[in-house]
Design a protein around this motif. Structure first.
Motif, mmCIF file in Angstrom:
data_model
loop_
_atom_site.group_PDB
_atom_site.id
_atom_site.type_symbol
_atom_site.label_atom_id
_atom_site.label_comp_id
_atom_site.label_asym_id
_atom_site.label_seq_id
_atom_site.Cartn_x
_atom_site.Cartn_y
_atom_site.Cartn_z
ATOM 1 N N GLY A 183 -4.447 1.777 -4.278
ATOM 2 C CA GLY A 183 -3.429 1.266 -3.365
ATOM 3 C C GLY A 183 -3.986 0.204 -2.429
ATOM 4 N N MET A 219 2.519 1.746 -3.322
ATOM 5 C CA MET A 219 1.557 2.217 -4.320
ATOM 6 C C MET A 219 1.327 3.719 -4.173
ATOM 7 N N LEU A 220 1.190 4.183 -2.934
ATOM 8 C CA LEU A 220 0.999 5.618 -2.715
ATOM 9 C C LEU A 220 2.218 6.408 -3.171
ATOM 10 N N TYR A 242 0.831 -1.211 0.000
ATOM 11 C CA TYR A 242 0.000 0.000 0.000
ATOM 12 C C TYR A 242 0.866 1.262 0.000
#
Length: 148
Positions: A53, A43-44, A40
């Motif tokens: 995300g 992804m951000l 996550y």
């Protein structure tokens, strides 16, 4: 980022204890949660929006959970349920109620929409990974019975 991943590991460890995950699987369920949170955060960092995300992180957590379930011959829920803890939109639910109480309809609607999207992404990611593993299992059984 490392501190957040370590924090996610210990948060999932605590949740695993609360959910009575067997002691021999505590490390593994915590690892899955930390790995999902790492995905996550990455992804951000690449510029993805929050819901995407969460989706990719839950896909990763579900993939690892299913893999561990087959490896250790244990139910997938032992790994998956605690592992999605970091991605559950608890603060969004809090904000919905907060803005509802103070009477701000715009912010209530915004956080309601965002929380619903995140929860939907979690559910869809779990469903997709379950379907992938179920299809692979059926394909394997079909090949074995055809060869017999």
């Amino acid at each position: 980022m490392l501190i957040q991943v370590i924090g996610a590991f210990f948060a999932v460890l605590a949740m695993s204890v609360i959910l009575s995950v067997p002691k021999k699987f505590l490390f593994y369920s915590s690892f899955v949660g930390a790995a999902g949170w790492l995905v996550y955060l990455l992804m951000l960092k690449t510029g993805a929006i929050e819901t995407i995300g969460i989706f990719v992180a839950t896909l990763a957590a579900a993939l690892i959970s299913h893999s561990f379930a087959r490896l250790f011959k244990a139910p997938v829920t032992i790994f998956l349920i605690p592992a999605i803890l970091p991605t559950v939109p608890g603060v969004g639910m809090y904000r919905i109620v907060y803005y509802m109480i103070i009477g701000d309809r715009n912010m209530t609607g915004y956080y309601f929409s965002q929380t619903l999207q995140i929860a939907g992404m979690i559910a869809i990611a779990i469903f997709i990974m379950d379907t992938v593993f179920r299809t692979a299992k059926q394909t394997t059984y079909a090949k074995k019975s055809k060869n017999s």
